[in-house]
Design a protein around this motif. Structure first.
Motif, PDB file in Angstrom:
ATOM      1  N   PRO A  48       2.671  -3.315   4.512  1.00 58.90           N
ATOM      2  CA  PRO A  48       2.493  -4.062   3.255  1.00 58.90           C
ATOM      3  C   PRO A  48       2.343  -3.152   2.050  1.00 58.90           C
ATOM      4  O   PRO A  48       1.879  -2.014   2.147  1.00 58.90           O
ATOM      5  N   ILE A  49       2.735  -3.678   0.907  1.00 58.45           N
ATOM      6  CA  ILE A  49       2.476  -3.046  -0.386  1.00 58.45           C
ATOM      7  C   ILE A  49       2.357  -4.169  -1.400  1.00 58.45           C
ATOM      8  O   ILE A  49       2.871  -5.271  -1.181  1.00 58.45           O
ATOM      9  N   GLU A  50       1.651  -3.905  -2.500  1.00 60.09           N
ATOM     10  CA  GLU A  50       1.481  -4.922  -3.532  1.00 60.09           C
ATOM     11  C   GLU A  50       1.770  -4.314  -4.896  1.00 60.09           C
ATOM     12  O   GLU A  50       1.281  -3.233  -5.215  1.00 60.09           O
ATOM     13  N   THR A  51       2.592  -5.000  -5.678  1.00 61.01           N
ATOM     14  CA  THR A  51       2.875  -4.566  -7.052  1.00 61.01           C
ATOM     15  C   THR A  51       2.314  -5.618  -8.006  1.00 61.01           C
ATOM     16  O   THR A  51       2.107  -6.765  -7.617  1.00 61.01           O
ATOM     17  N   PRO A  52       2.076  -5.250  -9.293  1.00 57.98           N
ATOM     18  CA  PRO A  52       1.452  -6.209 -10.216  1.00 57.98           C
ATOM     19  C   PRO A  52       2.386  -7.345 -10.615  1.00 57.98           C
ATOM     20  O   PRO A  52       3.601  -7.272 -10.435  1.00 57.98           O
ATOM     21  N   LEU A  53       1.786  -8.402 -11.169  1.00 54.93           N
ATOM     22  CA  LEU A  53       2.558  -9.557 -11.627  1.00 54.93           C
ATOM     23  C   LEU A  53       3.424  -9.212 -12.835  1.00 54.93           C
ATOM     24  O   LEU A  53       4.463  -9.834 -13.052  1.00 54.93           O
ATOM     25  N   THR A 112       8.844  -1.716   3.749  1.00 51.79           N
ATOM     26  CA  THR A 112       7.671  -2.422   3.240  1.00 51.79           C
ATOM     27  C   THR A 112       7.907  -3.934   3.208  1.00 51.79           C
ATOM     28  O   THR A 112       9.044  -4.400   3.214  1.00 51.79           O
ATOM     29  N   TYR A 113       6.789  -4.672   3.141  1.00 52.43           N
ATOM     30  CA  TYR A 113       6.879  -6.111   2.867  1.00 52.43           C
ATOM     31  C   TYR A 113       5.854  -6.482   1.816  1.00 52.43           C
ATOM     32  O   TYR A 113       4.846  -5.802   1.642  1.00 52.43           O
ATOM     33  N   ARG A 114       6.143  -7.564   1.090  1.00 57.62           N
ATOM     34  CA  ARG A 114       5.262  -8.043   0.034  1.00 57.62           C
ATOM     35  C   ARG A 114       5.346  -9.561  -0.035  1.00 57.62           C
ATOM     36  O   ARG A 114       6.419 -10.127   0.127  1.00 57.62           O
TER      37      ARG A 114
END
Length: 511
Positions: A48-53, A112-114
């Motif tokens: 997993p990875i997370e990027t901002p809105l 990766t997945y998000r």
């Protein structure tokens, strides 16, 4: 009337158009679905990875279709340093920025997945929202079509993990370079024809909805919504010539075509077009890979597969539900696409000045969730409402005792809440429990407290038995589904009742 005498205007509560409030049921169903998708992605080795809105607007690029609104289909604002930022319209463009910014630290291939919300500043309509959830998986740094084939196989496995039966879905695969080559062949190459090319692709994409007759009309003069002249609204066509339309029909829409026939047709028709030959070879390699892995019948080479985003550079794929699925009114409908993706080798390269291959797949979580709920594949395991500890006395000592009961239940993993409303009207507490769907109510008045006991009311069984009672006297004498136990046995008895209720639900489901 003076300003002081004027009544203040009441603020009107309004939900913005194109947005929805989500209920507890929706959220629980989404969590259940996302957990199943995540399990498949993790099994394939994605992290997993997370990027901002929000991203800087230039980082997102101008790749959206239907960019007929003032700020190009995205929601934008200007920062205090006068830089423009926009809410992300998908999860892929932010990933490209992240990879470029951290290129020296990440390990290629980067898998990766998000999951998260994306935003489209488009005209809202039935089933078309301005905020919706996607769940993406991407491989960056893998140039071979084996990465594209794996994406398609993972999507098939994901749909089956969510309860979609084999034969009720298909993953369709095409190549953007095939589409570009065919556009060139019918005289629609070059920047000056970009708008017409996009309209041709949109028309091809309507095949599953309108059939060849509808697509042909959209490619020609135009189509009436009702399918008959003068019926409904009119959509202006691309105004291709009959010869151009026939080339498209023969390339994409001959009946009875399977994967191998589609490939053979491309090889014959475009033998002298190097770009189409190369694209056909890529499709052929994908087909060999999915066949050898046992996915024949689940994954299909289909030249009518079109993806709307303009950043795709090679293979494109789309997950489609082929079974008839009841809509909200219970009418079986062809549900269609629930996700898609493709190769986007140029997206990271915009930041890097060097080629960076990438491919990915995006699931439309909100749309697929609707299909799964209508099929009865989601939200079947109801989240149990909390046990309600009722309040018979409002002094601090009594409240402390009720809170102790509540915490004892929680400490054993049982959902529980102490009533927080007006405790003086006990009937309202039971009405609250009924509306909440509480399985059990805990009751302790002064008499029970003096004896060190509690009443435990099985609200599920009580509701069932109440239908068999004819008058109030019988009700009072029956003390429906109610037991009295010592305080020390409260948790054990609640567990016993909850287990019996769960067993009753299992039997009811089994028929």
């Amino acid at each position: 009337m003076s300003d002081k005498q004027k009544k203040p205007q009441k603020l009107k509560a309004r939900l913005p158009r194109g947005f929805v409030d989500r209920t507890a049921t929706d959220i629980h169903a989404t969590n259940e679905m996302v957990a199943k998708i995540r399990e498949v992605y993790e099994r394939y080795g994605f992290d997993p990875i997370e990027t901002p809105l929000f991203e800087y607007t230039d980082a997102l690029g101008k790749f959206l279709p239907d960019s007929d609104r003032p700020n190009e289909g995205v929601f934008s604002l200007q920062d205090d340093d006068e830089q423009w930022m926009s809410a992300r319209y998908d999860l892929t463009a932010p990933l490209a920025r992240h990879v470029a910014e951290n290129f020296n630290e990440i390990q290629l291939p980067y898998r990766t997945y998000r999951a998260g919300y994306v935003f489209r500043n488009e005209k809202p309509g039935p089933g078309r929202f301005r905020q919706f959830m996607q769940f993406d998986a991407d491989t960056v740094g893998a140039p071979g079509v084996n990465a594209d084939a794996e994406m398609c196989m993972m999507m098939a496995d994901t749909l089956e993990a969510l309860g979609i039966k084999r034969g009720d879905y298909v993953i369709r695969v095409n190549n953007r370079k095939v589409l570009d080559g065919v556009m060139e062949a019918i005289g629609l190459g070059g920047d000056e024809n970009a708008a017409r090319r996009l309209n041709v692709l949109r028309a091809i994409d309507k095949f599953d909805k309108f059939g060849w007759a509808g697509v042909s009309a959209l490619l020609g003069k135009g189509r009436w919504d009702g399918g008959v002249e003068g019926e409904g609204d009119f959509t202006k066509g691309v105004e291709l010539s009959p010869a151009q339309i026939e080339t498209l029909r023969a390339t994409f829409f001959e009946e009875g075509r399977d994967s191998e026939n589609s490939l053979a047709n491309l090889e014959v028709r475009f033998a002298n077009d190097k770009a189409v030959v190369a694209a056909t070879n890529e499709l052929s390699d994908i087909w060999k890979l999915v066949k050898s892995a046992g996915y024949e019948g689940r994954i299909l080479i289909d030249t009518t597969c079109v993806r709307g985003l303009e950043y795709y550079t090679g293979p494109v794929f789309e997950a489609e539900l082929t079974a008839s699925i009841p809509n909200e009114k219970g009418v079986p409908v062809q549900f269609g696409s629930v996700g898609g993706g493709g190769r986007y080798d140029g997206l990271v390269s915009r930041f890097m000045g060097q080629p960076v291959p990438a491919t990915g797949f995006s699931i439309g979580v909100s749309r697929l969730m609707t299909a799964l709920k209508n099929l009865g594949k989601l939200g079947q395991d109801e989240v149990l409402a909390p046990v309600l500890v009722t309040v018979m006395d409002g002094d601090v000592e009594a409240m402390g005792r009720y809170q102790r009961f509540t915490q004892a239940l929680r400490n054993e993993g049982i959902r529980a809440e102490m009533y927080q409303g007006n405790w003086k009207k006990f009937g309202n507490q039971l009405k609250y429990a009924d509306r909440r769907g509480s399985p059990i109510a805990i009751i302790q008045g002064g008499d029970e407290r003096a004896e060190g006991v509690v009443q435990i009311k099985d609200l599920i069984e009580g509701k069932r038995l109440s239908g068999e009672i004819t008058d109030n006297t019988e009700w009072r004498e029956a003390r429906v589904a109610q037991v009295v136990v010592p305080e020390a046995e409260l948790v054990a008895k609640v567990k016993e009742i909850l287990e019996q209720q769960a067993e009753d639900r299992r039997r009811a489901k089994a028929g």
